[in-house]
Design a protein around this motif. Structure first.
Motif, PDB file in Angstrom:
ATOM      1  N   SER A 119      83.780  44.329  23.120  1.00 11.38           N
ATOM      2  CA  SER A 119      83.458  43.726  21.824  1.00 11.38           C
ATOM      3  C   SER A 119      82.088  44.164  21.327  1.00 11.38           C
ATOM      4  O   SER A 119      81.616  43.671  20.304  1.00 11.38           O
ATOM      5  N   ASN A 170      76.122  46.927  13.246  1.00 15.05           N
ATOM      6  CA  ASN A 170      77.337  46.248  13.695  1.00 15.05           C
ATOM      7  C   ASN A 170      78.597  47.074  13.450  1.00 15.05           C
ATOM      8  O   ASN A 170      79.708  46.526  13.424  1.00 15.05           O
ATOM      9  N   LYS A 213      81.563  44.764  14.640  1.00 11.02           N
ATOM     10  CA  LYS A 213      81.289  43.490  15.306  1.00 11.02           C
ATOM     11  C   LYS A 213      81.303  42.386  14.264  1.00 11.02           C
ATOM     12  O   LYS A 213      80.625  42.469  13.232  1.00 11.02           O
ATOM     13  N   ALA A 219      84.905  41.423  17.900  1.00  9.89           N
ATOM     14  CA  ALA A 219      84.901  42.681  17.159  1.00  9.89           C
ATOM     15  C   ALA A 219      86.320  43.012  16.719  1.00  9.89           C
ATOM     16  O   ALA A 219      87.297  42.508  17.299  1.00  9.89           O
TER      17      ALA A 219
END
Length: 259
Positions: free
Chosen positions: A36, A79, A117, A129
């Motif tokens: 993740s 992210n 994410k 995620a």
């Protein structure tokens, strides 16, 4: 195979100095559960290796190879990462009735995808995620070209129970490119850090297609952090039910280039 050795030589030729604040190396291999976590911003991570699968049916014995299964991951935002994958594949099919063996090799479809994410871990709430990907059949060798584009999507969740014990699990849906019918995927992997460098994992995973037989498998393996940004791995698994492959074995490495 040539690509693997070039990457090994390049990696081993780089002298890596210990640095404070270097992000932890978290990889999406060798288990089937995608992490993740995303790679750090502006970092390029290479994850590559070899896989052999064995399967025996009433009609034939099939040995499948991924001589070079490579995934490139680039941190585009804090992210969000871009993903590009390519495999060099091989198959050895021995017909039981004739004893004739057919051997194939070539590149599989090029994979393009992303991981974003969604949420950080917070107490009981896991890190979350989402991954999406597309494999393009026209980029493959004719022996490994699929009839349809292969699509995949999954949610990845991660829990850290302590500094050395973690749990990751995935749920999702994919189209393998062979048929227009989707299949639902699941996986769960328990990771344990035996030392600061040596880790072990145990995992169960499978596929539940809308048409056809359900497949359940399990595997286990080790990772060894040679340098801060260089990790080796070895793993193997078996099929639990009749529809799954008999067994498989894998080894490889992951390397992340500094910013």
């Amino acid at each position: 195979m040539r690509t693997i050795w070039i990457l090994v030589l390049v990696t081993l030729s780089v002298v890596v100095y210990a640095q404070d604040g270097v992000p932890e190396l978290i990889t999406d291999r060798p288990d089937q559960t995608e992490s993740s976590s995303v790679v750090p911003l502006n970092s390029l991570q290479i994850e590559t290796g070899f896989v052999r699968e064995n399967n025996k049916t009433d009609d034939a014995r099939l040995i499948s190879f991924a001589y070079n299964t490579t995934l490139l991951r680039f941190g585009l935002f804090n992210n969000f990462e871009l993903r590009l994958g390519i495999d060099y594949l091989g198959e050895d099919v021995l017909a039981n009735d004739t004893g004739v063996s057919d051997i194939y090799s070539g590149f599989g479809p090029l994979y393009t995808g992303f991981k974003v994410k969604i949420a950080e871990e917070d107490g009981w709430r896991p890190e979350v995620a989402f991954l999406g990907g597309l494999a393009l059949p026209f980029t493959a060798n004719k022996d490994f070209k699929t009839d349809y584009s292969a699509l995949s999507s999954r949610f990845s969740f991660g829990h850290s129970f302590s500094e050395r014990i973690s749990l990751g699990y995935n749920i999702g849906v994919e189209w393998d490119g062979e048929t227009p019918v989707p299949g639902y995927i699941y996986s769960a992997a328990l990771g344990v850090g035996l030392t600061e460098k040596l880790g072990v994992f145990l995992e169960g995973f499978g596929l539940i297609p809308e048409e056809g037989g359900v497949e359940h498998l399990c595997d286990a393996g080790f990772t060894f952090l040679v340098l801060q940004n260089f990790q080796l791995d070895v793993s193997g698994g078996i099929g639990i039910n009749e529809n799954a492959i008999d067994n498989f074995f894998s080894f490889g490495f992951s390397y992340r280039f500094f910013k």
